[in-house]
Scaffold this motif. Structure first.
Motif, PDB file in Angstrom:
ATOM      1  N   VAL A   1     -16.719   8.563  27.559  1.00  0.00           N
ATOM      2  CA  VAL A   1     -17.899   7.801  27.240  1.00  0.00           C
ATOM      3  C   VAL A   1     -19.099   8.074  27.656  1.00  0.00           C
ATOM      4  CG1 VAL A   1     -16.736   5.698  26.638  1.00  0.00           C
ATOM      5  CG2 VAL A   1     -17.611   6.069  28.945  1.00  0.00           C
ATOM      6  N   PRO A   2     -20.568   7.942  26.922  1.00  0.00           N
ATOM      7  CA  PRO A   2     -21.751   8.176  27.817  1.00  0.00           C
ATOM      8  C   PRO A   2     -22.058   6.977  28.717  1.00  0.00           C
ATOM      9  CG  PRO A   2     -21.909   7.361  25.437  1.00  0.00           C
ATOM     10  CD  PRO A   2     -20.539   7.222  25.734  1.00  0.00           C
ATOM     11  N   VAL A   3     -22.641   7.939  29.915  1.00  0.00           N
ATOM     12  CA  VAL A   3     -22.979   7.156  31.302  1.00  0.00           C
ATOM     13  C   VAL A   3     -23.315   5.793  30.932  1.00  0.00           C
ATOM     14  CG1 VAL A   3     -24.813   8.596  31.534  1.00  0.00           C
ATOM     15  CG2 VAL A   3     -23.670   7.357  33.558  1.00  0.00           C
ATOM     16  N   GLY A   4     -23.088   4.770  31.542  1.00  0.00           N
ATOM     17  CA  GLY A   4     -23.838   3.673  31.316  1.00  0.00           C
ATOM     18  C   GLY A   4     -22.843   2.523  30.453  1.00  0.00           C
ATOM     19  N   THR A   5     -21.859   3.077  29.751  1.00  0.00           N
ATOM     20  CA  THR A   5     -20.898   2.304  28.895  1.00  0.00           C
ATOM     21  C   THR A   5     -20.042   1.387  29.772  1.00  0.00           C
ATOM     22  OG1 THR A   5     -20.662   4.201  27.407  1.00  0.00           O
ATOM     23  CG2 THR A   5     -19.134   2.600  27.133  1.00  0.00           C
ATOM     24  N   ALA A   6     -19.424   1.884  30.961  1.00  0.00           N
ATOM     25  CA  ALA A   6     -18.557   0.932  31.571  1.00  0.00           C
ATOM     26  C   ALA A   6     -19.344  -0.316  31.897  1.00  0.00           C
ATOM     27  CB  ALA A   6     -18.073   1.671  32.935  1.00  0.00           C
ATOM     28  N   GLU A   7     -20.847  -0.034  32.842  1.00  0.00           N
ATOM     29  CA  GLU A   7     -21.341  -1.257  33.260  1.00  0.00           C
ATOM     30  C   GLU A   7     -21.722  -1.966  32.122  1.00  0.00           C
ATOM     31  OE1 GLU A   7     -24.617  -0.145  35.593  1.00  0.00           O
ATOM     32  OE2 GLU A   7     -25.410  -2.094  35.253  1.00  0.00           O
ATOM     33  N   ARG A   8     -21.829  -1.734  30.788  1.00  0.00           N
ATOM     34  CA  ARG A   8     -21.935  -2.529  29.666  1.00  0.00           C
ATOM     35  C   ARG A   8     -20.987  -3.334  29.504  1.00  0.00           C
ATOM     36  NH1 ARG A   8     -21.022  -1.962  24.446  1.00  0.00           N
ATOM     37  NH2 ARG A   8     -20.928   0.381  24.602  1.00  0.00           N
ATOM     38  N   LEU A   9     -19.687  -2.538  29.476  1.00  0.00           N
ATOM     39  CA  LEU A   9     -18.551  -3.500  28.971  1.00  0.00           C
ATOM     40  C   LEU A   9     -18.111  -4.351  30.225  1.00  0.00           C
ATOM     41  CD1 LEU A   9     -16.548  -0.486  27.584  1.00  0.00           C
ATOM     42  CD2 LEU A   9     -17.564  -2.336  26.220  1.00  0.00           C
ATOM     43  N   ALA A  10     -18.435  -4.018  31.387  1.00  0.00           N
ATOM     44  CA  ALA A  10     -18.234  -5.039  32.527  1.00  0.00           C
ATOM     45  C   ALA A  10     -18.782  -6.325  32.200  1.00  0.00           C
ATOM     46  CB  ALA A  10     -18.844  -4.297  33.911  1.00  0.00           C
ATOM     47  N   GLY A  11     -19.888  -6.129  31.637  1.00  0.00           N
ATOM     48  CA  GLY A  11     -20.405  -7.471  31.230  1.00  0.00           C
ATOM     49  C   GLY A  11     -19.830  -7.826  29.887  1.00  0.00           C
ATOM     50  N   VAL A  12     -19.121  -7.389  29.083  1.00  0.00           N
ATOM     51  CA  VAL A  12     -18.742  -8.203  28.008  1.00  0.00           C
ATOM     52  C   VAL A  12     -17.456  -8.709  28.523  1.00  0.00           C
ATOM     53  CG1 VAL A  12     -17.240  -7.461  25.817  1.00  0.00           C
ATOM     54  CG2 VAL A  12     -19.306  -6.187  26.317  1.00  0.00           C
ATOM     55  N   ILE A  13     -16.723  -8.476  29.545  1.00  0.00           N
ATOM     56  CA  ILE A  13     -15.494  -8.988  29.793  1.00  0.00           C
ATOM     57  C   ILE A  13     -15.608  -9.989  30.942  1.00  0.00           C
ATOM     58  CG2 ILE A  13     -13.872  -7.043  29.109  1.00  0.00           C
ATOM     59  CD1 ILE A  13     -13.539  -6.545  32.247  1.00  0.00           C
ATOM     60  N   ALA A  14     -17.163  -9.998  31.594  1.00  0.00           N
ATOM     61  CA  ALA A  14     -17.571 -10.742  32.770  1.00  0.00           C
ATOM     62  C   ALA A  14     -16.803 -12.128  32.745  1.00  0.00           C
ATOM     63  CB  ALA A  14     -18.780 -10.647  32.953  1.00  0.00           C
ATOM     64  N   GLY A  15     -17.051 -12.886  31.667  1.00  0.00           N
ATOM     65  CA  GLY A  15     -16.680 -14.446  31.491  1.00  0.00           C
ATOM     66  C   GLY A  15     -15.294 -14.435  31.693  1.00  0.00           C
ATOM     67  N   THR A  16     -14.261 -13.464  31.783  1.00  0.00           N
ATOM     68  CA  THR A  16     -13.192 -13.873  31.589  1.00  0.00           C
ATOM     69  C   THR A  16     -12.481 -13.657  33.308  1.00  0.00           C
ATOM     70  OG1 THR A  16     -12.414 -11.494  31.522  1.00  0.00           O
ATOM     71  CG2 THR A  16     -12.479 -12.303  29.423  1.00  0.00           C
ATOM     72  N   GLY A  17     -13.217 -13.144  33.917  1.00  0.00           N
ATOM     73  CA  GLY A  17     -12.978 -12.774  35.308  1.00  0.00           C
ATOM     74  C   GLY A  17     -12.310 -11.575  35.790  1.00  0.00           C
ATOM     75  N   ALA A  18     -11.892 -10.864  34.535  1.00  0.00           N
ATOM     76  CA  ALA A  18     -11.125  -9.491  34.959  1.00  0.00           C
ATOM     77  C   ALA A  18     -11.943  -8.670  35.243  1.00  0.00           C
ATOM     78  CB  ALA A  18     -10.766  -9.040  33.616  1.00  0.00           C
ATOM     79  N   ALA A  19     -11.281  -7.405  36.040  1.00  0.00           N
ATOM     80  CA  ALA A  19     -12.149  -6.512  36.759  1.00  0.00           C
ATOM     81  C   ALA A  19     -12.257  -5.205  35.601  1.00  0.00           C
ATOM     82  CB  ALA A  19     -11.175  -6.044  38.025  1.00  0.00           C
ATOM     83  N   MET A  20     -13.190  -4.506  35.720  1.00  0.00           N
ATOM     84  CA  MET A  20     -13.430  -3.455  34.733  1.00  0.00           C
ATOM     85  C   MET A  20     -13.441  -2.157  35.972  1.00  0.00           C
ATOM     86  SD  MET A  20     -14.076  -1.679  32.149  1.00  0.00           S
ATOM     87  CE  MET A  20     -14.489  -2.749  30.886  1.00  0.00           C
ATOM     88  N   MET A  21     -12.573  -1.300  35.532  1.00  0.00           N
ATOM     89  CA  MET A  21     -12.602   0.102  36.134  1.00  0.00           C
ATOM     90  C   MET A  21     -12.812   1.309  35.184  1.00  0.00           C
ATOM     91  SD  MET A  21      -9.107  -0.145  38.968  1.00  0.00           S
ATOM     92  CE  MET A  21      -9.894   0.877  39.742  1.00  0.00           C
ATOM     93  N   TRP A  22     -13.607   2.493  35.546  1.00  0.00           N
ATOM     94  CA  TRP A  22     -13.415   3.513  34.672  1.00  0.00           C
ATOM     95  C   TRP A  22     -12.874   4.737  35.412  1.00  0.00           C
ATOM     96  CZ3 TRP A  22     -14.859   2.052  30.032  1.00  0.00           C
ATOM     97  CH2 TRP A  22     -14.710   2.912  29.181  1.00  0.00           C
ATOM     98  N   ASN A  23     -11.778   5.320  34.769  1.00  0.00           N
ATOM     99  CA  ASN A  23     -10.709   6.254  35.146  1.00  0.00           C
ATOM    100  C   ASN A  23     -10.725   7.486  34.289  1.00  0.00           C
ATOM    101  OD1 ASN A  23      -7.101   6.167  35.177  1.00  0.00           O
ATOM    102  ND2 ASN A  23      -8.257   7.226  36.800  1.00  0.00           N
ATOM    103  N   PRO A  24     -11.529   8.322  34.429  1.00  0.00           N
ATOM    104  CA  PRO A  24     -11.426   9.464  33.235  1.00  0.00           C
ATOM    105  C   PRO A  24     -10.322  10.309  33.145  1.00  0.00           C
ATOM    106  CG  PRO A  24     -13.064   9.789  35.092  1.00  0.00           C
ATOM    107  CD  PRO A  24     -12.380   8.555  35.535  1.00  0.00           C
TER     108      PRO A  24
END
Ligand code: UGA
Length: 417
Positions: free
Chosen positions: A104-127
């Motif tokens: 993904v273009p750099v910056g995507t993971a941070e944006r998606l972390a925002g999308v799931i933030a309300g669920t309390g789930a953790a986001m990781m990026w593992n190329p």
């Protein structure tokens, strides 16, 4: 993952794909994958479904969808990644981990972390660094693991969860790095850009070799002996294609532009140009060898896949050459051990033959464009019996010129006298 002992649910929106996978048929050719699929499903540790709620019970959610080039643009299309994450949101809890593997273009993971933030789930990026044709081995025994986490810290709680998933690899001493999101995303893009640069570097040297009478294969062997340079990815020839390197360097240029850093990767435009020139040069050499015209000539193209041991024809250099020759009046026949179904769907106007002997019979010129083992092992004498004209252009520099010349062939290659 299932073969490592995990319980796995594979989700896709494509019903035909899910149906095929359930019957143990992978949607693409990849050595060793079919056997693993059947074994894991027999064991009961792997199931496929279009119902994303089946994934609700899982602790770790890998997002592995494609990020193709946007039509008419250089940028990557991340709509499939967004859709996958959106579909997961209702099923996430505070103990879930969403692990992005897509490029993904750099910056995507941070944006998606925002999308799931309300669920309390953790986001990781593992190329993902696997190569097509070696995907099973590269996945089970990767040369490194990169975990991008929000705070970039190795003691981030999500790290231990992914360590559990990858326990067998960590037990083999696979290096594992924890970084922030942006670094993890960039590792992938930078690695593919470096690989593309290495290939285009040697292909630029091939152009110089052609201009000066030198031999690029010997040049590559000699510079590759310096272990700071290394011989891998210095195979000169028709250049890179596929669903990754070409679109990744373009997406990188597009993203760098958005970030105001376009100068930093402006050289990738040149890497792309060198790569594209090889296709045209290949056609020029073939036409030149046939006396200046393809009209009325029968040309056999060995290989349709973008690389051997794959049926992937995305941005295939071999098919690009086949089409160019066809538009210049050549009667083109394409053969490939695995990729004919995909190739004929993509470019139905070309003529395809499954059997190599049949494809070679009556040919005026043979172009080796994808280096499948079967083509590397062709016998010059036996092949000479089949063709009308003993003209061979080796687009991958994999044959021994002397063997072919001593059997009476006109042997030409990119970057070799
Ligand atoms: C590439 C990277 O090698 C993987 O590490 C990465 O994970 C993957 O992209 C991805 O982004 O998913 P892949 O596209 O499977 O893997 O193929 P490569 O083995 O990199 O080959 C790419 C192209 O370069 C092929 O067309 C191949 O023929 C060409 N190539 C490769 C050369 O022309 N010369 C070489 O020396 C090596």
């Amino acid at each position: 993952m299932a073969s490592l002992g995990h319980e796995v649910v594979g989700v896709d929106v494509d019903e035909a794909k899910i149906e095929a996978l359930t019957q143990g048929r992978p949607p693409f050719f990849e050595p060793g994958l079919s056997e693993l699929l059947v074994k894991a499903q027999d064991k009961g540790s792997l199931e496929f479904t279009t119902d994303v709620s089946r994934a609700a019970a899982a602790g770790v959610h890998f997002v592995c969808v494609g990020t193709p080039q946007k039509p008419g643009e250089f940028a990557a299309d991340v709509t499939y990644v967004d859709a996958a994450v959106d579909s997961l949101v209702p099923h996430l809890t505070s103990t879930s981990v969403v692990v992005g593997k897509s490029t993904v273009p750099v910056g995507t993971a941070e944006r998606l972390a925002g999308v799931i933030a309300g669920t309390g789930a953790a986001m990781m990026w593992n190329p993902e660094f696997l190569r097509e044709g070696h995907a099973v081995d590269d996945t089970l025994h990767p040369n490194r693991l990169v975990y991008g986490v929000a705070d970039g810290r190795a003691d981030n709680p999500a790290v231990a969860g992914l360590d559990e998933v990858y326990a067998s690899m960590l037990a083999e001493d696979t290096p594992r790095m924890v970084t922030d999101f942006a670094t993890a995303e960039l590792v992938k893009t930078a690695a593919n850009s470096f690989l593309a640069t290495k290939i285009s570097f040697i292909n630029a040297m091939a152009e110089l070799c052609e201009a000066s009478g030198a031999d690029v294969t010997q040049l590559a062997d000699a510079i590759g002996m310096d272990d700071r340079i290394g011989r891998k990815f210095l195979n000169a020839g028709l250049g890179f294609g596929g669903g990754c390197l070409p679109k990744d360097i373009r997406a990188f240029m597009a993203r760098a532009g958005e970030l105001g850093a376009d100068q930093a990767v402006a050289f990738l435009k040149e890497i792309d140009s060198i790569n594209m020139r090889r296709r045209v040069r290949m056609v020029d050499i073939a036409r030149d060898t046939l006396g200046g015209s393809f009209i009325g000539k029968k040309i056999t193209i060995l290989g349709a896949a973008f690389k051997p041991d794959s049926d992937d024809v995305r941005d295939s250099p071999a098919l690009a050459v086949a089409r160019l020759i066809a538009t210049q009046g050549g009667v083109v026949t394409v053969t490939d051990p695995q990729a004919i179904a995909n190739a004929s769907r993509t470019f139905p106007e070309l003529n395809y033959v499954t059997d190599t002997t049949e494809a070679l019979t009556g040919s005026d010129a043979v172009l080796l464009l994808t280096e499948w083992r079967e083509y590397r092992d062709l016998d010059p004498q036996a092949t000479a019996e089949l063709v009308s004209g003993k003209v061979l252009v080796d687009g991958r520099n994999v044959l021994t010129p002397e063997q072919w010349r001593s059997a009476g062939w006109t042997y030409r290659a990119l970057g070799r006298p």
